[in-house]
Write an enzyme that holds these catalytic residues in place. Structure first.
Site, PDB file in Angstrom:
ATOM      1  N   MET A  85      -5.536  -7.533   8.626  1.00 33.14           N
ATOM      2  CA  MET A  85      -4.904  -6.709   9.643  1.00 33.14           C
ATOM      3  C   MET A  85      -5.713  -5.439   9.859  1.00 33.14           C
ATOM      4  O   MET A  85      -6.794  -5.295   9.331  1.00 33.14           O
ATOM      5  CB  MET A  85      -3.461  -6.451   9.267  1.00 33.14           C
ATOM      6  CG  MET A  85      -2.642  -7.708   9.437  1.00 33.14           C
ATOM      7  SD  MET A  85      -0.952  -7.450   9.042  1.00 33.14           S
ATOM      8  CE  MET A  85      -1.064  -6.831   7.404  1.00 33.14           C
ATOM      9  N   TYR A 140      13.432 -33.559 -17.674  1.00 33.24           N
ATOM     10  CA  TYR A 140      11.961 -33.552 -17.677  1.00 33.24           C
ATOM     11  C   TYR A 140      11.410 -33.725 -16.269  1.00 33.24           C
ATOM     12  O   TYR A 140      12.125 -34.175 -15.358  1.00 33.24           O
ATOM     13  CB  TYR A 140      11.408 -34.649 -18.593  1.00 33.24           C
ATOM     14  CG  TYR A 140      11.660 -36.046 -18.087  1.00 33.24           C
ATOM     15  CD1 TYR A 140      10.773 -36.665 -17.208  1.00 33.24           C
ATOM     16  CD2 TYR A 140      12.804 -36.754 -18.453  1.00 33.24           C
ATOM     17  CE1 TYR A 140      11.012 -37.929 -16.712  1.00 33.24           C
ATOM     18  CE2 TYR A 140      13.052 -38.027 -17.969  1.00 33.24           C
ATOM     19  CZ  TYR A 140      12.143 -38.605 -17.092  1.00 33.24           C
ATOM     20  OH  TYR A 140      12.390 -39.846 -16.586  1.00 33.24           O
ATOM     21  N   ARG A 144      -3.376  -0.964  -6.431  1.00 36.39           N
ATOM     22  CA  ARG A 144      -2.412  -2.070  -6.509  1.00 36.39           C
ATOM     23  C   ARG A 144      -2.778  -2.897  -7.727  1.00 36.39           C
ATOM     24  O   ARG A 144      -3.902  -2.798  -8.242  1.00 36.39           O
ATOM     25  CB  ARG A 144      -2.457  -2.931  -5.252  1.00 36.39           C
ATOM     26  CG  ARG A 144      -3.782  -3.595  -5.110  1.00 36.39           C
ATOM     27  CD  ARG A 144      -3.922  -4.402  -3.859  1.00 36.39           C
ATOM     28  NE  ARG A 144      -5.334  -4.737  -3.790  1.00 36.39           N
ATOM     29  CZ  ARG A 144      -5.978  -5.054  -2.710  1.00 36.39           C
ATOM     30  NH1 ARG A 144      -5.379  -5.084  -1.571  1.00 36.39           N
ATOM     31  NH2 ARG A 144      -7.253  -5.351  -2.760  1.00 36.39           N
ATOM     32  N   HIS A 151     -15.754  -8.647   1.691  1.00 36.32           N
ATOM     33  CA  HIS A 151     -14.730  -9.536   2.254  1.00 36.32           C
ATOM     34  C   HIS A 151     -14.861 -10.948   1.688  1.00 36.32           C
ATOM     35  O   HIS A 151     -13.885 -11.563   1.243  1.00 36.32           O
ATOM     36  CB  HIS A 151     -14.891  -9.551   3.784  1.00 36.32           C
ATOM     37  CG  HIS A 151     -13.980 -10.513   4.465  1.00 36.32           C
ATOM     38  ND1 HIS A 151     -14.373 -11.792   4.785  1.00 36.32           N
ATOM     39  CD2 HIS A 151     -12.694 -10.401   4.843  1.00 36.32           C
ATOM     40  CE1 HIS A 151     -13.363 -12.416   5.358  1.00 36.32           C
ATOM     41  NE2 HIS A 151     -12.330 -11.593   5.404  1.00 36.32           N
ATOM     42  N   GLY A 161      -8.319  -7.576   4.667  1.00 36.96           N
ATOM     43  CA  GLY A 161      -9.117  -7.706   5.884  1.00 36.96           C
ATOM     44  C   GLY A 161      -8.423  -8.419   7.023  1.00 36.96           C
ATOM     45  O   GLY A 161      -9.003  -8.621   8.089  1.00 36.96           O
ATOM     46  N   CYS A 200      10.046 -38.228 -10.970  1.00 36.01           N
ATOM     47  CA  CYS A 200       8.706 -38.811 -11.073  1.00 36.01           C
ATOM     48  C   CYS A 200       7.980 -38.832  -9.737  1.00 36.01           C
ATOM     49  O   CYS A 200       6.883 -39.357  -9.641  1.00 36.01           O
ATOM     50  CB  CYS A 200       8.771 -40.202 -11.686  1.00 36.01           C
ATOM     51  SG  CYS A 200       9.743 -41.358 -10.709  1.00 36.01           S
ATOM     52  N   LYS A 208       0.839  -1.202   0.000  1.00 34.57           N
ATOM     53  CA  LYS A 208       0.000   0.000   0.000  1.00 34.57           C
ATOM     54  C   LYS A 208       0.877   1.257   0.000  1.00 34.57           C
ATOM     55  O   LYS A 208       0.657   2.184  -0.780  1.00 34.57           O
ATOM     56  CB  LYS A 208      -0.907  -0.030   1.226  1.00 34.57           C
ATOM     57  CG  LYS A 208      -1.987   1.016   1.182  1.00 34.57           C
ATOM     58  CD  LYS A 208      -2.908   0.897   2.386  1.00 34.57           C
ATOM     59  CE  LYS A 208      -3.765  -0.355   2.305  1.00 34.57           C
ATOM     60  NZ  LYS A 208      -4.504  -0.628   3.534  1.00 34.57           N
ATOM     61  N   SER A 257      15.881 -41.317 -12.594  1.00 37.85           N
ATOM     62  CA  SER A 257      14.631 -40.610 -12.343  1.00 37.85           C
ATOM     63  C   SER A 257      14.524 -40.431 -10.833  1.00 37.85           C
ATOM     64  O   SER A 257      14.570 -41.410 -10.082  1.00 37.85           O
ATOM     65  CB  SER A 257      13.448 -41.416 -12.877  1.00 37.85           C
ATOM     66  OG  SER A 257      12.256 -40.739 -12.558  1.00 37.85           O
ATOM     67  N   ARG A 290      -3.251   2.751   8.727  1.00 41.15           N
ATOM     68  CA  ARG A 290      -3.608   1.519   8.015  1.00 41.15           C
ATOM     69  C   ARG A 290      -2.413   0.602   7.888  1.00 41.15           C
ATOM     70  O   ARG A 290      -1.306   1.058   7.605  1.00 41.15           O
ATOM     71  CB  ARG A 290      -4.046   1.834   6.572  1.00 41.15           C
ATOM     72  CG  ARG A 290      -5.344   2.564   6.454  1.00 41.15           C
ATOM     73  CD  ARG A 290      -5.525   2.972   4.988  1.00 41.15           C
ATOM     74  NE  ARG A 290      -6.673   3.812   4.799  1.00 41.15           N
ATOM     75  CZ  ARG A 290      -7.881   3.340   4.482  1.00 41.15           C
ATOM     76  NH1 ARG A 290      -8.080   2.064   4.306  1.00 41.15           N
ATOM     77  NH2 ARG A 290      -8.888   4.173   4.320  1.00 41.15           N
TER      78      ARG A 290
HETATM   79  C1  PEP Z   1       9.007 -41.873  -5.400  1.00 36.31           C
HETATM   80  O1  PEP Z   1       9.430 -42.488  -4.417  1.00 36.31           O
HETATM   81  O2  PEP Z   1       9.126 -40.655  -5.527  1.00 36.31           O
HETATM   82  C2  PEP Z   1       8.309 -42.585  -6.468  1.00 36.31           C
HETATM   83  C3  PEP Z   1       7.939 -41.969  -7.562  1.00 36.31           C
HETATM   84  O3  PEP Z   1       8.004 -43.885  -6.247  1.00 36.31           O
HETATM   85  P1  PEP Z   1       6.789 -44.371  -5.329  1.00 36.31           P
HETATM   86  O4  PEP Z   1       5.975 -43.188  -4.989  1.00 36.31           O
HETATM   87  O5  PEP Z   1       6.039 -45.366  -6.134  1.00 36.31           O
HETATM   88  O6  PEP Z   1       7.525 -44.960  -4.173  1.00 36.31           O
END
Ligand code: PEP
Ligand code: MG
Length: 894
Positions: free
Chosen positions: A102, A868, A336, A452, A100, A848, A22, A780, A91
């Protein structure tokens, strides 16, 4: 010497850390020559010093005096002067907006004497002067002295009831003078002290109260919800008062340079004649649309529109604005870059880029994966049977179905029991935050799109319909009555549509979003304006991102969906579900096998089924990599529960029919029992201990690959070994796989192309990543296990047990299973990336674990150089967008 106080003419919009949002924007508008009432900002440094030391930092009082004196000179008035008082507002204003959450105190400087001076300079308008005074008492009482706000509201309601009116504008000067006395009595009664008559004492106490409000429970909850750091503190803005409550020629309002709900251009906002700012936000009286100001005060309206246009082009974004008209003179109280719905965010970013005001890199940066996820929410099916019982304002989009509750504690309690609830209130206040967090949707009968309820719901992405004034809400009786006479009691189900503002009795059927339909290939959905904006920004994100996006998918159906959503392969195909259902019996045979021959028979029975599974997935992902992970969980997960078996055996024995198989199964369950299965016989250890298991799976993958290749396909399998800790484990398994591949090539006469790699999900694997990379063609990162094993947190237990305490105590701001702990676990990832690549420069790297779909983690994975991320199919578009944002941010700072 540190400066703690800055005049509005001293700062600018880039100083939000120091001046709060602000303060920085007030300074910016002052610099632009816009009509901002003069004032100064006490910095966040001062707040942090106060909160750390428990007292005002040295020198602050003197600096306030210096700036106050300058302000008094500029305005030609003294604070609280008996004849012509300068009044100020106090303020809060943190770096990130916390609507709202604070405190604010207006009209500081009024006392029993200066109120009369104010009336005199206002042309004898005593009503205005006493209305201003009672507001100060009310705000000071609740904010500074900690008296329950409802005590003041109840006294005001009682007075209105006595006068037979619902509107505070009907109260006379005498009424308000009486109310001032009542409020002063209430203050004495509830705080044990008199309201301070010394204006400077009022000011100092109000400043400290704003500092203290940083640490209220509701502010802390809001920060946790919005992931705002706890240690920023708030700035305090001291601004000379201008009055919107000085008669019909005055008023106050909120304006947006574009519609914050849809992003469309136009005049959006609310205006309230003869009122002060908090009346609008509190939703106490119903406002008129901003466009009506043109009729009420054309000059002020024209000036406001010109300023709005200038602000939008200056900030190059949607701005929201608070303003006051004081006897025909326009004052800007705040601006803002405005909060907006997900839909508006995409529309605005797209349209600003289309208009050439920003470039597409910036447009992509202006939307988030979380917003895209919201657009992928379902909505109501317009063809289904619906009983419309009312319409309110479409304050925050989405479709919510749930049981009605009328207060926040009940919302929290029922939600904890697993109910979906809709919180119904007349208006919400910051005290309702816990209920709003717990509810699926929020419905109010009073207040506009800037109330609000609306602002907070939009910020949280909760569906909200507000200002449904056709509903008669009786909180005490626990029911509301619609205009058509339908009565909805607590526990009844309703459906609310935050996109249209409609309210339905009962549960309405919900359908997928247009964005999802578009991703799934529905051509008609592509014509929608919002879908076009999303697609355009996604295309740009795809064109700039370096990071690939794959999906975690275990079935051909999931693989097909993921591909439509833009997945560039499968990063994790878990094979364990392929051992469930009617295949359990085959797995039991494997576990109960008493010799190598029985084991071979059991594996042979599983082989064709596995081959079929892999064929389907390789076909769905033809031409793209498919990482298939060999079996990971402990085998006893596929056996019946011990107690269940024991009961089964007891019953069989009672009837004298106990089966040898039951005895053997029970013995196997006992034998395989582990105290810590997560640390037991799982992952690569299974492959080593149970001969033939991993080779059967590898054979199934490679036979499916040979068949697809022979059929003219382009299968690209990557065989992944889980839970490797030592390079020898991988070497053993890889040697077996290579041997199987040679056999399959010979049997089928087909040349196979595939990779063998491993998951990195144990700290030891990180430490020896260079040695593992000698035989791994890819890594991975299994960040679920890596987080579990690094913190020593059981991933199946801790989130539901003690994480809430850890979050409360600020040990982490978000669960490390949800967003990667970049300081700890992330450093392990970075180390394995570095040493792995040193050992094998063409090592392919991905992630993953669940973090692969988490926006903040995606940016980290991009920075450390993964190739990836892999996430669930529905998160794929989110990951594509975030990867694009990450690339854009990188190039902007380079
Ligand atoms: C992990 O451990 O991050 C994974 C992808 O394998 P899981 O979740 O199947 O153990
Ligand atoms: Mg794992």
């Amino acid at each position: 010497m540190t400066s703690y106080v800055y005049d509005f003419s001293q700062g600018g919009m880039d100083q939000k850390d120091l001046l709060g949002g602000k303060g920085a924007n007030l300074a910016e508008m002052t610099g632009l020559g816009m009509p901002v009432p003069p004032g100064f900002t006490i910095s966040t440094d001062a707040c942090r010093a106060y909160l750390a030391e428990g007292q005002q930092p040295d020198g602050l009082a003197e600096e306030v005096t210096t700036h106050l004196t300058a302000l008094e000179q500029a305005r030609g008035k003294r604070l609280g002067d008996p004849d012509d008082p300068l009044l100020v507002s106090v303020r809060s204003g943190a770096k990130f907006s916390m609507p709202g959450m604070m405190e604010t105190v207006l009209n500081v400087g009024l006392n029993d004497v200066s109120v009369q001076g104010l009336a005199r300079v206002a042309g004898g308008d005593e009503r205005f002067a006493y209305d201003s005074y009672r507001r100060l008492l009310q705000m000071f009482g609740s904010t500074v002295l900690g008296i329950e706000a409802s005590i003041f509201a109840d006294a005001l309601d009682a007075l209105k009831a006595e006068r037979g009116s619902e509107d505070d504008l009907d109260l006379t000067a005498d009424d308000l003078r009486g109310l001032v006395r009542t409020y002063q009595d209430l203050i004495r009664e509830h705080s044990g002290r008199d309201f301070p008559q010394d204006p400077r004492e009022q000011l100092d106490l109000a400043v400290l109260a704003v500092f203290d409000s940083w640490n209220t429970e509701r502010a802390a909850l809001y920060r946790r919800q919005e992931q705002i750091p706890d240690d920023l503190g708030t700035a305090v803005n001291i601004c000379s008062m201008v009055f919107g409550n000085g008669g019909e020629g005055s008023g106050t309002g909120v304006a947006f340079t574009r519609d914050p709900a849809t992003g469309r251009q136009g005049v959006y906002g609310d205006y309230l004649v003869n009122a002060q700012g908090e009346d609008v936000v509190a939703g106490i009286r119903n406002t008129v649309p901003l466009a009506d100001l043109e009729q009420i005060d054309k000059a002020a309206y024209d000036e406001l529109l010109a300023i709005m246009a200038r602000l939008e082009s200056h900030y190059r974004d949607l701005c929201d604005i608070e303003f006051t008209v004081e006897q025909g003179k326009l004052w800007m109280l705040q601006t803002r870059v405005g909060k907006r719905t997900a839909e508006a965010a995409f529309r605005i970013a797209h349209s600003l880029a289309d208009e050439g005001i920003i470039d597409f890199d910036e447009a992509v940066d202006r939307v988030t994966g979380a917003q895209l996820a919201q657009l992928m929410f379902p909505r109501f099916d317009t063809d289904s049977e619906r009983h419309l019982i009312g319409t309110g304002m479409n304050a925050s989009p989405g479709a919510a179905v749930g049981k009605v509750v009328f207060d926040s504690p009940t919302a929290v309690e029922r939600a904890a029991r697993g109910d979906d609830v809709i919180l119904v209130r007349r208006t919400t206040t910051p005290d309702d935050l816990s209920g709003m967090v717990a509810a699926k949707g929020i419905l109010t009968s009073r207040g506009g799109k800037t109330s609000h309820a609306a602002v907070v719901a939009r910020g949280m992405g909760r569906t909200c319909v507000c200002g449904a004034d056709g509903l008669d809400v009786d909180i005490a009786a626990g029911r509301f009555t619609a205009a058509d006479g339908t009565v909805i009691a607590e526990g009844d189900t309703i459906s609310i549509d935050g996109t249209t503002g409609e309210i339905f009795a009962g549960a309405v059927e919900v359908v997928d979003s247009l964005v999802v339909r578009h991703f799934e290939g529905d051509e008609a959905a592509g014509d929608d304006e919002l879908v076009r904006a999303v697609t355009r920004l996604m295309d740009h994100a795809d064109s700039v991102r370096r990071l690939g996006v794959r999906a975690n998918a275990d079935t051909p159906e999931d693989a097909t969906r993921a591909r439509r959503f833009g997945a560039q392969g499968i990063g994790l195909c878990r094979t364990e579900h392929m051992f469930l259902g009617d295949r359990r019996e085959l797995v039991e045979h494997l576990i109960l096998a008493e010799d190598a021959e029985q084991q071979r028979v059991a594996l042979d029975a599983l082989l064709p089924l596995q081959r079929e599974d892999f064929t389907g997935i390789l076909e769905a992902m033809d031409g793209l990599p498919v990482t298939i992970r060999l079996l990971d969980p402990p085998l006893h997960e596929f056996l019946p529960d011990y107690t269940e078996l024991a009961v089964r055996l007891a019953i069989e024995q009672e009837h004298g029919e106990d089966q040898p198989r039951t005895h053997r199964l029970l013995a196997a369950v006992k034998r395989l029992h582990e105290e810590n299965p997560m640390l037991g016989l799982r992952g690569v250890r299974l492959g080593i201990v149970i001969p033939g298991l991993f080779t059967m799976q590898a054979r199934a993958i490679l036979e499916a690959t040979a068949a697809r290749t022979a059929a003219g396909g382009d299968p690209r399998p990557e065989i992944m070994i889980p839970l490797v800790a030592a390079p020898q484990e991988l070497e053993l398994m890889k040697a077996e796989i290579i041997a199987v591949a040679a056999e399959v090539e010979q049997e089928t006469g087909t040349k196979l192309s595939f990779l063998v790699g491993t998951m990195i999900e144990l700290p030891r694997a990180v430490m020896v990543a260079d040695q593992i990379a000698a035989s791994a063609e890819f890594f991975s990162f299994g960040t679920n296990d890596l987080t579990q094993m690094t913190w020593g947190f059981s991933r199946d237990d801790v989130e539901a047990s003690f994480f809430s305490t850890y979050l409360d105590k600020g040990i982490f701001a978000v669960s490390p299973f949800e967003s990667l702990d970049t300081e700890g676990v992330g450093q392990l990832v970075a180390q394995a990336v570095r040493t792995g690549r040193e050992a094998r420069p063409d090592l392919h790297l991905g992630v993953c674990g669940e973090h692969g779909g988490d926006p903040a983690s995606i940016h980290f994975f991009d920075e450390v150089g993964l190739d990836y991320v892999s996430c669930s199919p529905y998160r794929v578009p989110v990951a594509r967008l975030e990867a694009g944002r990450s690339a854009g941010a990188g190039s902007a700072s380079a």
